[in-house]
Design an enzyme around this catalytic site. Structure first.
Site, PDB file in Angstrom:
ATOM      1  N   LYS A  51       1.748   0.133  -1.793  1.00  0.00           N
ATOM      2  CA  LYS A  51       0.671   0.053  -2.773  1.00  0.00           C
ATOM      3  C   LYS A  51       1.174  -0.170  -4.205  1.00  0.00           C
ATOM      4  O   LYS A  51       0.450  -0.718  -5.040  1.00  0.00           O
ATOM      5  CB  LYS A  51      -0.166   1.328  -2.736  1.00  0.00           C
ATOM      6  N   SER A 299       4.250   0.694   6.356  1.00  0.00           N
ATOM      7  CA  SER A 299       3.598   0.630   5.050  1.00  0.00           C
ATOM      8  C   SER A 299       3.810   1.832   4.148  1.00  0.00           C
ATOM      9  O   SER A 299       3.588   1.730   2.937  1.00  0.00           O
ATOM     10  CB  SER A 299       2.097   0.380   5.221  1.00  0.00           C
TER      11      SER A 299
END
Length: 313
Positions: A51, A299
């Protein structure tokens, strides 16, 4: 416009700020899955997840006036930390809406990066409406978790780096929540290698993208109760879905038990820690059905030791 050139431009903008994360391999994993797997370890990214790429890229485009007033965001954890750190790095301030049941490690880290945190009930509150209201009331610029071309382009730099390092792959696997990582990754992958197969992985209880792709339109589902809290979107983003509808070839669903197995495999065999959302794409690979050279985006790794023990103990 989201295309390969936009993602290459994002890579230049975040170069030297975001980490170029390692690509891991494992002969044990290859034997078990019948593939040659390359794992893009975004758990080693700043704030512990991919992110940061999108958040910093988006915030770096703001004007001095916008930066002086500050930014707002809503997030279940990783985007919150990413916006908080990115704002701190450019001398701005951040106000973040987070679900009240967000793991304490993520909430504490967000505050640790200097952000003001406000909480809401994820099962009854409309975070988009609340985020827009907060930004308007306080004169802040809203940095959404995925519904923005700069966010999607920034997230796509993870796949760009992976393919730059590995060369052509047969398949790229990435998790899907709101769809920003997948939209950027699929754009990068198919821009570089048009024949690559792009596969998204969702928790069984949070298959809003799978249902939407089947129907040919965005479908809203009840907010999922899954250990992969970062993927518990109830409806795909409008912008992200427009990209993923064109570029995603298939969706694989995994159970919470599949995700736990992937977390355990990563810890015991790869010697890395993944949060549930971060292990979801690995869970998809372990479920089988893939061949050839496969890229997998891990991720994120933001999980506290007590939660890790609770899930795997």
């Amino acid at each position: 416009m989201l295309d390969l050139e936009a993602i290459r431009s994002a890579a230049k903008r975040i170069d030297g700020v975001a980490h170029r994360t390692p690509v891991l391999t494992s002969t044990t994993l290859d034997r078990r899955t019948g593939t040659t797997a390359f794992l893009k370890a975004e758990n080693f990214q700043r704030i512990g997840a991919f992110k940061f790429r999108g958040a910093y890229h988006a915030i770096s485009h703001l004007t001095p006036d916008q930066l002086s007033k500050g930014v707002a965001a809503y997030s279940s954890g990783n985007h919150a930390q990413a916006v908080a750190l990115a704002a701190q790095l450019v001398g701005s301030k951040a106000v973040i809406l987070m679900p009240e049941d967000t793991p304490s490690s993520k909430m504490d880290a967000t505050r640790g990066y200097g952000a003001e945190v406000r909480t809401y009930d994820r099962y009854t509150g409309d975070r988009v409406a609340m985020g827009n209201q907060l930004a308007e009331e306080r004169g802040l610029t809203l940095i959404p978790p995925y519904e923005h071309p700069h966010i999607m382009a920034g997230q796509g730099t993870a796949a760009l780096e992976l393919l730059d390092e590995t060369g052509e792959l047969d398949t790229l696997i990435a998790p899907i929540g709101g769809g920003g990582l997948m939209a950027g990754s699929a754009t990068a992958a198919k821009g570089m290698h048009p024949g690559i197969r792009v596969v998204g992985v969702e928790p069984e209880q949070a298959d809003d993208t799978r249902q939407s792709l089947q129907r040919g339109e965005r479908i809203q589902i009840p907010v999922a109760r899954t250990i992969a809290d970062g993927l518990a979107a109830d409806i795909p983003g409008e912008l992200t879905f427009s990209v993923n509808q064109r570029l995603v070839d298939d969706i694989v669903l995994v159970s919470d038990d599949d995700i736990r197995e992937a977390m355990r495999f990563a810890f015991e065999r790869l010697k890395i820690v993944l949060e549930p959302s971060g292990a979801t794409s690995l869970a998809g690979l372990l479920k089988g059905g893939f061949t050839g050279r496969v890229g997998v985006i891990l991720s994120g790794g933001n999980i506290g030791v007590e939660r890790f023990r609770e899930l795997l103990g």
